[in-house]
Design a protein around this motif. Structure first.
Motif, PDB file in Angstrom:
ATOM      1  N   THR A  77      13.504  35.434  41.850  1.00 19.65           N
ATOM      2  CA  THR A  77      14.891  35.333  41.398  1.00 19.65           C
ATOM      3  C   THR A  77      15.490  33.960  41.684  1.00 19.65           C
ATOM      4  OG1 THR A  77      15.612  36.320  43.494  1.00 19.65           O
ATOM      5  CG2 THR A  77      15.352  37.793  41.613  1.00 19.65           C
ATOM      6  N   ARG A  78      14.963  33.247  42.691  1.00 15.17           N
ATOM      7  CA  ARG A  78      15.423  31.894  42.980  1.00 15.17           C
ATOM      8  C   ARG A  78      14.357  31.175  43.796  1.00 15.17           C
ATOM      9  NH1 ARG A  78      21.062  30.073  46.048  1.00 15.17           N
ATOM     10  NH2 ARG A  78      20.876  27.848  45.583  1.00 15.17           N
ATOM     11  N   ARG A  79      13.966  29.983  43.324  1.00 14.16           N
ATOM     12  CA  ARG A  79      12.961  29.193  44.037  1.00 14.16           C
ATOM     13  C   ARG A  79      13.411  27.734  44.083  1.00 14.16           C
ATOM     14  NH1 ARG A  79       7.915  32.051  41.059  1.00 14.16           N
ATOM     15  NH2 ARG A  79       7.949  33.975  42.295  1.00 14.16           N
ATOM     16  N   ASP A  80      13.793  27.286  45.270  1.00 13.05           N
ATOM     17  CA  ASP A  80      14.115  25.881  45.470  1.00 13.05           C
ATOM     18  C   ASP A  80      12.889  25.036  45.143  1.00 13.05           C
ATOM     19  OD1 ASP A  80      15.845  23.708  46.989  1.00 13.05           O
ATOM     20  OD2 ASP A  80      13.804  23.605  47.800  1.00 13.05           O
ATOM     21  N   VAL A  81      13.082  23.950  44.420  1.00 12.02           N
ATOM     22  CA  VAL A  81      11.962  23.148  43.915  1.00 12.02           C
ATOM     23  C   VAL A  81      11.126  22.566  45.053  1.00 12.02           C
ATOM     24  CG1 VAL A  81      11.325  21.092  42.596  1.00 12.02           C
ATOM     25  CG2 VAL A  81      13.114  22.612  41.744  1.00 12.02           C
ATOM     26  N   LEU A 129       4.844  39.694  46.817  1.00 14.06           N
ATOM     27  CA  LEU A 129       5.988  40.454  47.342  1.00 14.06           C
ATOM     28  C   LEU A 129       5.522  41.794  47.907  1.00 14.06           C
ATOM     29  CD1 LEU A 129       9.023  40.955  47.744  1.00 14.06           C
ATOM     30  CD2 LEU A 129       9.095  41.792  45.376  1.00 14.06           C
ATOM     31  N   GLU A 130       4.617  42.453  47.206  1.00 12.51           N
ATOM     32  CA  GLU A 130       4.099  43.736  47.682  1.00 12.51           C
ATOM     33  C   GLU A 130       3.379  43.577  49.022  1.00 12.51           C
ATOM     34  OE1 GLU A 130       0.849  47.173  46.396  1.00 12.51           O
ATOM     35  OE2 GLU A 130       1.565  45.735  44.893  1.00 12.51           O
ATOM     36  N   ARG A 131       2.603  42.511  49.181  1.00 12.13           N
ATOM     37  CA  ARG A 131       1.911  42.265  50.455  1.00 12.13           C
ATOM     38  C   ARG A 131       2.924  42.047  51.581  1.00 12.13           C
ATOM     39  NH1 ARG A 131      -3.888  42.674  50.521  1.00 12.13           N
ATOM     40  NH2 ARG A 131      -4.533  42.502  48.346  1.00 12.13           N
ATOM     41  N   ALA A 137      13.424  33.771  51.461  1.00 13.17           N
ATOM     42  CA  ALA A 137      11.997  34.050  51.255  1.00 13.17           C
ATOM     43  C   ALA A 137      11.801  35.231  50.309  1.00 13.17           C
ATOM     44  CB  ALA A 137      11.311  34.312  52.594  1.00 13.17           C
ATOM     45  N   LEU A 138      12.608  36.269  50.471  1.00 12.89           N
ATOM     46  CA  LEU A 138      12.514  37.427  49.577  1.00 12.89           C
ATOM     47  C   LEU A 138      12.880  37.044  48.147  1.00 12.89           C
ATOM     48  CD1 LEU A 138      14.012  40.162  51.915  1.00 12.89           C
ATOM     49  CD2 LEU A 138      11.716  40.192  50.928  1.00 12.89           C
ATOM     50  N   ASP A 139      13.934  36.247  47.987  1.00 11.64           N
ATOM     51  CA  ASP A 139      14.309  35.785  46.649  1.00 11.64           C
ATOM     52  C   ASP A 139      13.169  34.980  46.026  1.00 11.64           C
ATOM     53  OD1 ASP A 139      16.783  36.952  46.962  1.00 11.64           O
ATOM     54  OD2 ASP A 139      17.809  35.099  47.505  1.00 11.64           O
ATOM     55  N   PRO A 183      11.294  48.298  57.619  1.00 11.94           N
ATOM     56  CA  PRO A 183      11.516  49.177  56.456  1.00 11.94           C
ATOM     57  C   PRO A 183      10.486  48.926  55.364  1.00 11.94           C
ATOM     58  CG  PRO A 183      13.181  47.445  56.558  1.00 11.94           C
ATOM     59  CD  PRO A 183      12.405  47.361  57.834  1.00 11.94           C
ATOM     60  N   ALA A 184      10.225  49.957  54.563  1.00 11.18           N
ATOM     61  CA  ALA A 184       9.197  49.868  53.526  1.00 11.18           C
ATOM     62  C   ALA A 184       9.713  49.268  52.234  1.00 11.18           C
ATOM     63  CB  ALA A 184       8.639  51.264  53.245  1.00 11.18           C
ATOM     64  N   ASP A 185      11.034  49.114  52.101  1.00 10.80           N
ATOM     65  CA  ASP A 185      11.605  48.742  50.810  1.00 10.80           C
ATOM     66  C   ASP A 185      12.373  47.420  50.848  1.00 10.80           C
ATOM     67  OD1 ASP A 185      13.626  49.640  52.426  1.00 10.80           O
ATOM     68  OD2 ASP A 185      14.491  51.029  50.967  1.00 10.80           O
ATOM     69  N   VAL A 186      11.927  46.472  51.696  1.00  9.28           N
ATOM     70  CA  VAL A 186      12.676  45.215  51.805  1.00  9.28           C
ATOM     71  C   VAL A 186      12.650  44.420  50.506  1.00  9.28           C
ATOM     72  CG1 VAL A 186      12.434  44.969  54.283  1.00  9.28           C
ATOM     73  CG2 VAL A 186      10.672  44.025  52.788  1.00  9.28           C
ATOM     74  N   GLY A 187      11.671  44.685  49.656  1.00  8.57           N
ATOM     75  CA  GLY A 187      11.604  43.959  48.394  1.00  8.57           C
ATOM     76  C   GLY A 187      12.629  44.402  47.386  1.00  8.57           C
ATOM     77  N   SER A 188      13.181  45.593  47.559  1.00 12.26           N
ATOM     78  CA  SER A 188      14.116  46.129  46.570  1.00 12.26           C
ATOM     79  C   SER A 188      15.511  46.400  47.125  1.00 12.26           C
ATOM     80  CB  SER A 188      13.558  47.432  45.975  1.00 12.26           C
ATOM     81  OG  SER A 188      13.303  48.375  47.011  1.00 12.26           O
ATOM     82  N   ARG A 189      15.651  46.487  48.438  1.00  7.66           N
ATOM     83  CA  ARG A 189      16.962  46.763  49.036  1.00  7.66           C
ATOM     84  C   ARG A 189      17.240  45.768  50.160  1.00  7.66           C
ATOM     85  NH1 ARG A 189      17.860  52.785  50.879  1.00  7.66           N
ATOM     86  NH2 ARG A 189      19.900  51.852  51.259  1.00  7.66           N
TER      87      ARG A 189
END
Length: 441
Positions: free
Chosen positions: A269-273, A313-315, A262-264, A326-332
């Motif tokens: 960075t990756r989206r299954d069709v 992603l920010e939401r 889901a994060l990807d 955690p506050a940074d799941v989008g980047s770490r």
């Protein structure tokens, strides 16, 4: 009103009145009906059915049996709120759509107070997936829920014990008395909790196929129409889409693995069709139904912008942090990883013809990623990644999937099972559409 007379009425094939249904639901909550009496009526409903009016009355009575959120009186001085929107899936293997839909719709201007569930049988649970993130809390007070919506526009939480308590008791009885398979009872169970959330629009993903509750398209259509008619009969605008569950949705199955996918997806960075097609369609239907877009083309463009800009992603990040994560799941990477990872090699060259989706879901449970009993502790690390899709070509030795396991022995066993559950053939096959029928309304 005597329970046995109400049971007799339904046993003999007659419709129940709203007064009789209210008496039954009240008895569930107060204890005025015994488990034996409740199970007898449930069996009578399974055998005799309920018409639309009865199902609406049962749904509304179960909704009123507990707390109902009222959004018009937030009393915080901040004025009107956005439309209250939600989505529900009837369950599948690898179905992580809720993790993306909630922040996408929030980024498009809605509020999504999504009340989700735990894993059930071979299907994963959205709450179990999110609890892979350290600190994430699924139980919020009403004030915490509103604060999270103010911050993120979405919140994914578990149902409070005071929400639709009649359904909670009836479901437990149905689960042990072979009375789950009733379209009317399933409809009332799902919608009573959604109506209690005070929604203004709802979109339903009704799955069909090997990995779905509704194994045939006919059953899925019956359930979809029932959900839409009853929801709208109770005053909740609803659309339902019938979708395919004859293969894993996306390329992962397992709690932390699905959150990572889901994060990807949200990062781009990756989206299954197939996963993207379904997520985009459900989001767009909900935006149109909630009045946030004029038509499907407009709605799809808004979804694309929310993803492309990074606001979705920010939401998601804001929601996770507001709910204790955690506050940074989008980047770490904050997700746990299994100590053993093992490729499942294709035994010979060929095209993927089919897969036993339900069995693959149960394999994740066997690895520790689901519950066999209510008290089981879930291992969020385990599951399957890089799962092949129907129509894929594999050469001998190329991966059909990657097993994530707690021990070498578990991994060995899982590899053998995947080999049995995925069928390779010499002829190419078409993958087929993930959306089998357009929105029912």
């Amino acid at each position: 009103m005597l329970p046995q007379e109400i049971i007799r009425t339904k046993r003999d094939g007659h419709p129940l009145t709203a007064v009789q249904i209210n008496a039954f639901v009240d008895g569930l909550v107060t204890g005025g009906w015994s488990d034996a009496q409740a199970s007898a009526l449930a069996m009578a409903v399974v055998l005799r059915g309920m018409d639309a009016a009865e199902t609406v009355a049962l749904t509304q009575a179960m909704t009123r049996s507990g707390d109902v959120l009222r959004w018009h009186n937030l009393d915080d001085g901040l004025g009107d709120h956005p439309p209250i929107l939600d989505k529900h899936s009837t369950g599948g293997v690898g179905d992580k759509v809720s993790l993306m839909l909630a922040p996408i719709v929030a980024a498009c201007g809605g509020w999504v107070p999504m009340v989700s569930g735990r894993g059930l049988g071979h299907t994963g649970g959205t709450l179990d997936k999110l609890e892979s993130l350290p600190g994430y809390r699924t139980q919020l007070t009403r004030d915490e829920l509103v604060a999270t919506l103010r911050t993120a526009g979405c919140a994914i939480v578990g149902a409070s014990p005071t929400v639709a308590p009649a359904d909670r008791r009836l479901y437990a009885i149905r689960d042990v008395t072979a009375t789950v398979e009733s379209t009317a009872l399933i409809t009332a169970s799902i919608l009573s909790k959604k109506l209690a959330a005070g929604l203004q629009a709802l979109v339903m993903d009704v799955k069909t196929g090997d990995g779905a509750f509704a194994s045939t398209p006919e059953h899925a259509r019956e359930l979809a129409l029932s959900l839409v008619r009853v929801a709208e009969g109770a005053g909740l605008p609803t659309r339902a889409i019938i979708t395919d569950m004859n293969q894993v949705l996306g390329h992962t199955a397992g709690n932390a693995l699905e959150v990572q996918e889901a994060l990807d997806y949200l990062r781009g960075t990756r989206r299954d069709v197939r996963l993207h097609t379904l997520t985009r369609t459900l989001c767009a239907e909900l935006l149109v139904l909630g009045g946030l877009a004029g038509d499907m083309a407009d709605a799809e463009a808004r979804v694309d912008r929310a993803l492309r800009s990074g606001e979705a992603l920010e939401r998601f990040e804001r929601m996770v942090h507001a709910q204790g994560g955690p506050a940074d799941v989008g980047s770490r990477s904050r997700l746990p990883k299994a100590p053993v990872q093992r490729i499942v090699p294709a035994p010979h060259a060929g095209w993927v013809q089919s897969m036993a989706v339900r069995e693959l879901g149960m394999l994740v449970v066997t690895l520790g990623g689901g519950r066999r009993t209510a008290g089981d502790v879930i291992d969020p690390r385990v599951g399957l990644s890089e799962v092949c899709q129907i129509g894929d070509r594999r050469e001998a030795g190329e991966p059909l999937a990657i097993v994530h396991a707690a021990t070498e022995a578990d991994a060995d066993d899982a590899v053998a099972h995947v080999h049995r559950f995925v069928t390779l053939g010499e002829a190419p096959v078409a993958a087929g559409s993930v959306i089998l029928a357009a929105a029912c309304h």
